[in-house]
Design a protein around this motif. Structure first.
Motif, PDB file in Angstrom:
ATOM      1  N   ASN A 234      34.887  38.520  36.172  1.00 18.36           N
ATOM      2  CA  ASN A 234      35.702  39.672  35.784  1.00 18.36           C
ATOM      3  C   ASN A 234      34.949  40.596  34.830  1.00 18.36           C
ATOM      4  O   ASN A 234      35.184  41.803  34.819  1.00 18.36           O
ATOM      5  N   ARG A 235      34.046  40.067  34.020  1.00 20.71           N
ATOM      6  CA  ARG A 235      33.231  40.914  33.138  1.00 20.71           C
ATOM      7  C   ARG A 235      32.144  41.641  33.920  1.00 20.71           C
ATOM      8  O   ARG A 235      31.690  42.699  33.522  1.00 20.71           O
TER       9      ARG A 235
ATOM     10  N   ILE B  64      42.184  36.844  56.326  1.00 19.75           N
ATOM     11  CA  ILE B  64      43.240  37.603  55.634  1.00 19.75           C
ATOM     12  C   ILE B  64      43.207  37.305  54.137  1.00 19.75           C
ATOM     13  O   ILE B  64      43.267  38.218  53.308  1.00 19.75           O
ATOM     14  N   LEU B  65      43.127  36.033  53.776  1.00 20.94           N
ATOM     15  CA  LEU B  65      43.112  35.661  52.360  1.00 20.94           C
ATOM     16  C   LEU B  65      41.891  36.236  51.638  1.00 20.94           C
ATOM     17  O   LEU B  65      42.009  36.745  50.514  1.00 20.94           O
ATOM     18  N   ILE B  66      40.725  36.162  52.263  1.00 27.38           N
ATOM     19  CA  ILE B  66      39.507  36.679  51.635  1.00 27.38           C
ATOM     20  C   ILE B  66      39.585  38.196  51.503  1.00 27.38           C
ATOM     21  O   ILE B  66      39.177  38.758  50.487  1.00 27.38           O
ATOM     22  N   THR B  67      40.103  38.880  52.510  1.00 26.96           N
ATOM     23  CA  THR B  67      40.217  40.341  52.461  1.00 26.96           C
ATOM     24  C   THR B  67      41.057  40.781  51.270  1.00 26.96           C
ATOM     25  O   THR B  67      40.685  41.713  50.545  1.00 26.96           O
ATOM     26  N   PHE B  68      42.183  40.137  51.061  1.00 28.32           N
ATOM     27  CA  PHE B  68      43.064  40.519  49.956  1.00 28.32           C
ATOM     28  C   PHE B  68      42.682  39.865  48.638  1.00 28.32           C
ATOM     29  O   PHE B  68      43.266  40.182  47.604  1.00 28.32           O
ATOM     30  N   GLY B  69      41.748  38.949  48.660  1.00 27.71           N
ATOM     31  CA  GLY B  69      41.306  38.300  47.434  1.00 27.71           C
ATOM     32  C   GLY B  69      42.319  37.299  46.908  1.00 27.71           C
ATOM     33  O   GLY B  69      42.477  37.120  45.709  1.00 27.71           O
ATOM     34  N   LEU B  70      42.993  36.630  47.790  1.00 23.46           N
ATOM     35  CA  LEU B  70      44.006  35.643  47.412  1.00 23.46           C
ATOM     36  C   LEU B  70      43.486  34.260  47.795  1.00 23.46           C
ATOM     37  O   LEU B  70      43.172  34.011  48.963  1.00 23.46           O
TER      38      LEU B  70
ATOM     39  N   VAL C 280      30.869  31.058  44.109  1.00 25.68           N
ATOM     40  CA  VAL C 280      30.471  31.114  42.698  1.00 25.68           C
ATOM     41  C   VAL C 280      31.125  32.304  42.006  1.00 25.68           C
ATOM     42  O   VAL C 280      31.679  32.184  40.918  1.00 25.68           O
ATOM     43  N   TYR C 281      31.088  33.473  42.631  1.00 25.14           N
ATOM     44  CA  TYR C 281      31.546  34.719  42.016  1.00 25.14           C
ATOM     45  C   TYR C 281      33.059  34.808  41.931  1.00 25.14           C
ATOM     46  O   TYR C 281      33.612  35.322  40.970  1.00 25.14           O
ATOM     47  N   GLY C 282      33.764  34.314  42.929  1.00 29.60           N
ATOM     48  CA  GLY C 282      35.209  34.434  42.958  1.00 29.60           C
ATOM     49  C   GLY C 282      35.628  35.708  43.672  1.00 29.60           C
ATOM     50  O   GLY C 282      34.856  36.337  44.375  1.00 29.60           O
ATOM     51  N   SER C 283      36.870  36.112  43.446  1.00 30.99           N
ATOM     52  CA  SER C 283      37.401  37.239  44.189  1.00 30.99           C
ATOM     53  C   SER C 283      37.199  38.586  43.503  1.00 30.99           C
ATOM     54  O   SER C 283      37.331  39.617  44.135  1.00 30.99           O
TER      55      SER C 283
ATOM     56  N   LEU D  43      44.062  40.220  44.699  1.00 30.47           N
ATOM     57  CA  LEU D  43      45.399  39.736  44.355  1.00 30.47           C
ATOM     58  C   LEU D  43      45.344  38.613  43.333  1.00 30.47           C
ATOM     59  O   LEU D  43      46.257  38.471  42.516  1.00 30.47           O
ATOM     60  N   ASP D  44      44.285  37.795  43.371  1.00 32.85           N
ATOM     61  CA  ASP D  44      44.131  36.751  42.358  1.00 32.85           C
ATOM     62  C   ASP D  44      44.128  37.363  40.963  1.00 32.85           C
ATOM     63  O   ASP D  44      44.823  36.891  40.061  1.00 32.85           O
ATOM     64  N   TYR D  45      43.348  38.410  40.765  1.00 29.34           N
ATOM     65  CA  TYR D  45      43.268  39.067  39.471  1.00 29.34           C
ATOM     66  C   TYR D  45      44.588  39.734  39.119  1.00 29.34           C
ATOM     67  O   TYR D  45      45.055  39.646  37.977  1.00 29.34           O
ATOM     68  N   TYR D  46      45.215  40.366  40.079  1.00 33.98           N
ATOM     69  CA  TYR D  46      46.499  41.035  39.854  1.00 33.98           C
ATOM     70  C   TYR D  46      47.557  40.034  39.394  1.00 33.98           C
ATOM     71  O   TYR D  46      48.273  40.277  38.421  1.00 33.98           O
ATOM     72  N   PHE D  47      47.665  38.911  40.074  1.00 32.36           N
ATOM     73  CA  PHE D  47      48.671  37.907  39.713  1.00 32.36           C
ATOM     74  C   PHE D  47      48.347  37.261  38.368  1.00 32.36           C
ATOM     75  O   PHE D  47      49.249  36.906  37.611  1.00 32.36           O
ATOM     76  N   LYS D  48      47.067  37.119  38.072  1.00 32.46           N
ATOM     77  CA  LYS D  48      46.670  36.551  36.787  1.00 32.46           C
ATOM     78  C   LYS D  48      47.073  37.474  35.650  1.00 32.46           C
ATOM     79  O   LYS D  48      47.495  37.030  34.590  1.00 32.46           O
ATOM     80  N   MET D  49      46.970  38.774  35.849  1.00 30.77           N
ATOM     81  CA  MET D  49      47.316  39.749  34.817  1.00 30.77           C
ATOM     82  C   MET D  49      48.815  39.922  34.645  1.00 30.77           C
ATOM     83  O   MET D  49      49.269  40.465  33.657  1.00 30.77           O
TER      84      MET D  49
END
Length: 140
Positions: A12-13, A73-79, A124-127, A132-138
């Motif tokens: 994220n940084r 689908i999951l990878i595209t949306f980052g979920l 390693v890098y993540g989404s 959506l992972d970042y959105y839900f985390k926030m």
């Protein structure tokens, strides 16, 4: 679990829009391959011909298309990106192995190697931030 949190904070940084676009392209590519395999099961069965006598051969044929479809689908949306990519790894390793066991198709081999390398990067890098992972985390 702590390692994943550390990797997510680092990602994220250091997130950049081109990396998010690469993740989206990877997801769309896998989604399209899933649709292709669903629509052309004869081609998929032909690809698995060199290993059809192995145990679980029919299970593998039925795993590839849905895993690409849903994983794309999951990878595209980052979920659940990392989990979706982990589900892709056996398929991609199998794609590389099939080229050596059966008839060698260099284009497919290069495509499978490039895809597995990009998948390894996103494990390693993540989404990233645009997911959506970042959105839900926030939202917490």
């Amino acid at each position: 679990m702590g390692t994943i949190k550390v990797l997510n904070k680092w990602a994220n940084r250091h997130t950049y829009l081109p990396l998010d676009i690469l993740r989206i392209v990877l997801g769309v590519f896998l989604f399209i391959k899933g649709i292709d395999f669903m629509g052309n099961t004869a081609m998929l069965a032909e690809l698995f011909k060199p290993i059809q006598n192995m145990a679980g051969g029919m299970i593998m044929i039925h795993y590839v298309a849905p895993a690409h479809f849903i994983g794309g689908i999951l990878i595209t949306f980052g979920l659940l990106t990392r989990w979706a990519i982990v589900a892709q790894l056996p398929i991609l390793i199998g794609a590389i192995v099939i080229n050596f066991v059966g008839e060698m198709n260099t284009a497919n081999l290069y495509l499978a190697i490039a895809t597995i390398l990009v998948c390894g990067f996103f494990i390693v890098y993540g989404s990233g931030k645009h997911s959506l992972d970042y959105y839900f985390k926030m939202q917490k």
